[in-house]
Design a protein around this motif. Structure first.
Motif, PDB file in Angstrom:
ATOM      1  N   GLN A   1      27.321 -15.548  90.089  1.00  0.00           N
ATOM      2  CA  GLN A   1      25.972 -15.014  90.275  1.00  0.00           C
ATOM      3  C   GLN A   1      26.009 -13.490  90.276  1.00  0.00           C
ATOM      4  O   GLN A   1      25.188 -12.836  89.629  1.00  0.00           O
ATOM      5  N   TYR A   2      26.972 -12.928  90.985  1.00  0.00           N
ATOM      6  CA  TYR A   2      27.124 -11.475  90.999  1.00  0.00           C
ATOM      7  C   TYR A   2      27.516 -10.934  89.634  1.00  0.00           C
ATOM      8  O   TYR A   2      27.002  -9.908  89.189  1.00  0.00           O
ATOM      9  N   ILE A   3      28.444 -11.607  88.952  1.00  0.00           N
ATOM     10  CA  ILE A   3      28.888 -11.156  87.623  1.00  0.00           C
ATOM     11  C   ILE A   3      27.717 -11.155  86.651  1.00  0.00           C
ATOM     12  O   ILE A   3      27.546 -10.213  85.866  1.00  0.00           O
TER      13      ILE A   3
ATOM     14  N   SER B   1      26.319 -12.956  69.146  1.00  0.00           N
ATOM     15  CA  SER B   1      25.740 -12.845  70.490  1.00  0.00           C
ATOM     16  C   SER B   1      25.292 -11.447  70.875  1.00  0.00           C
ATOM     17  O   SER B   1      24.659 -11.267  71.900  1.00  0.00           O
ATOM     18  N   GLY B   2      25.638 -10.450  70.080  1.00  0.00           N
ATOM     19  CA  GLY B   2      25.324  -9.081  70.470  1.00  0.00           C
ATOM     20  C   GLY B   2      26.255  -8.639  71.592  1.00  0.00           C
ATOM     21  O   GLY B   2      27.391  -9.106  71.697  1.00  0.00           O
ATOM     22  N   LYS B   3      25.769  -7.748  72.449  1.00  0.00           N
ATOM     23  CA  LYS B   3      26.581  -7.234  73.554  1.00  0.00           C
ATOM     24  C   LYS B   3      26.824  -8.346  74.561  1.00  0.00           C
ATOM     25  O   LYS B   3      25.888  -9.011  75.001  1.00  0.00           O
ATOM     26  N   GLN B   4      28.080  -8.531  74.915  1.00  0.00           N
ATOM     27  CA  GLN B   4      28.441  -9.626  75.813  1.00  0.00           C
ATOM     28  C   GLN B   4      29.467  -9.168  76.834  1.00  0.00           C
ATOM     29  O   GLN B   4      30.180  -8.181  76.626  1.00  0.00           O
TER      30      GLN B   4
ATOM     31  N   ALA C   1      26.248  -8.026  84.607  1.00  0.00           N
ATOM     32  CA  ALA C   1      26.137  -8.041  83.147  1.00  0.00           C
ATOM     33  C   ALA C   1      24.713  -7.715  82.702  1.00  0.00           C
ATOM     34  O   ALA C   1      24.509  -6.994  81.714  1.00  0.00           O
ATOM     35  N   ASN C   2      23.729  -8.226  83.416  1.00  0.00           N
ATOM     36  CA  ASN C   2      22.331  -7.905  83.098  1.00  0.00           C
ATOM     37  C   ASN C   2      22.074  -6.411  83.231  1.00  0.00           C
ATOM     38  O   ASN C   2      21.403  -5.811  82.385  1.00  0.00           O
ATOM     39  N   LYS C   3      22.602  -5.795  84.273  1.00  0.00           N
ATOM     40  CA  LYS C   3      22.428  -4.348  84.464  1.00  0.00           C
ATOM     41  C   LYS C   3      23.078  -3.550  83.335  1.00  0.00           C
ATOM     42  O   LYS C   3      22.626  -2.465  82.995  1.00  0.00           O
TER      43      LYS C   3
ATOM     44  N   LYS D   1      23.836  -9.517  76.633  1.00  0.00           N
ATOM     45  CA  LYS D   1      22.988 -10.644  76.232  1.00  0.00           C
ATOM     46  C   LYS D   1      23.585 -11.986  76.620  1.00  0.00           C
ATOM     47  O   LYS D   1      22.898 -13.002  76.610  1.00  0.00           O
ATOM     48  N   SER D   2      24.897 -11.991  76.948  1.00  0.00           N
ATOM     49  CA  SER D   2      25.544 -13.240  77.333  1.00  0.00           C
ATOM     50  C   SER D   2      26.786 -12.953  78.167  1.00  0.00           C
ATOM     51  O   SER D   2      27.310 -11.847  78.169  1.00  0.00           O
ATOM     52  N   VAL D   3      27.212 -13.989  78.875  1.00  0.00           N
ATOM     53  CA  VAL D   3      28.498 -14.009  79.570  1.00  0.00           C
ATOM     54  C   VAL D   3      29.266 -15.159  78.945  1.00  0.00           C
ATOM     55  O   VAL D   3      28.751 -16.276  78.861  1.00  0.00           O
ATOM     56  N   GLU D   4      30.488 -14.888  78.475  1.00  0.00           N
ATOM     57  CA  GLU D   4      31.274 -15.903  77.792  1.00  0.00           C
ATOM     58  C   GLU D   4      32.666 -15.956  78.387  1.00  0.00           C
ATOM     59  O   GLU D   4      33.111 -15.020  79.040  1.00  0.00           O
TER      60      GLU D   4
END
Length: 144
Positions: A98-100, A72-75, A104-106, A110-113
């Motif tokens: 939504q905030y998390i 997944s790369g950086k997660q 994470a995008n900032k 590449k993903s939230v798991e």
């Protein structure tokens, strides 16, 4: 949800608010044990603790760890997701995530798991409804 909520990063200064919510998720752990675990977690440079406040009171929280995996790369791996049991099923979990995800995008994740317990079927439904899919099984072996 009646009032505007505020997303924040929590720190060791917030232990007095974090521990009562953490006890809802982990009722078998004492306040002292939870405080010790929090000190250890906050000691890692890749650990973050997020909160949701309503009228100045902490009503939800989650931990997160930034890691890198081959698949997944950086997660951001999320854990300890807690919405105060008095106000669950009112949309706070969705707002928290939504905030998390924006956070994470900032951070260029590449993903939230996350992991969730097999018997926690309400959480399975929640995560499916919010765009998560099941990728595999999580195994654990407790050591002495």
């Amino acid at each position: 949800m009646k009032n505007k909520v505020e997303f924040c990063e929590l720190s060791q200064d917030d232990f007095a608010e974090i521990i009562p919510l953490a006890q809802q998720l982990n009722p078998k752990l004492s306040e002292l044990e939870l405080k010790d675990f929090l000190f250890q977690m906050f000691g890692f440079s890749n650990y973050y603790c997020f909160g949701l406040r309503e009228n100045g009171s902490l009503i939800a929280l989650s931990s997160g760890w930034i890691t890198v995996r081959f698949y997944s790369g950086k997660q951001l791996e999320v854990d300890n997701v807690i919405v105060d049991q008095e106000i669950q099923s009112n949309g706070y979990g969705k707002v928290l995530f939504q905030y998390i995800e924006k956070w994470a995008n900032k951070k260029e994740c590449k993903s939230v798991e996350l992991n969730t317990y097999l018997e926690n079927r309400r959480s399975h439904k929640f995560y499916h409804q919010n765009g998560f899919s099941i990728l595999g099984f999580h195994f654990c072996k407790f050591l002495k």
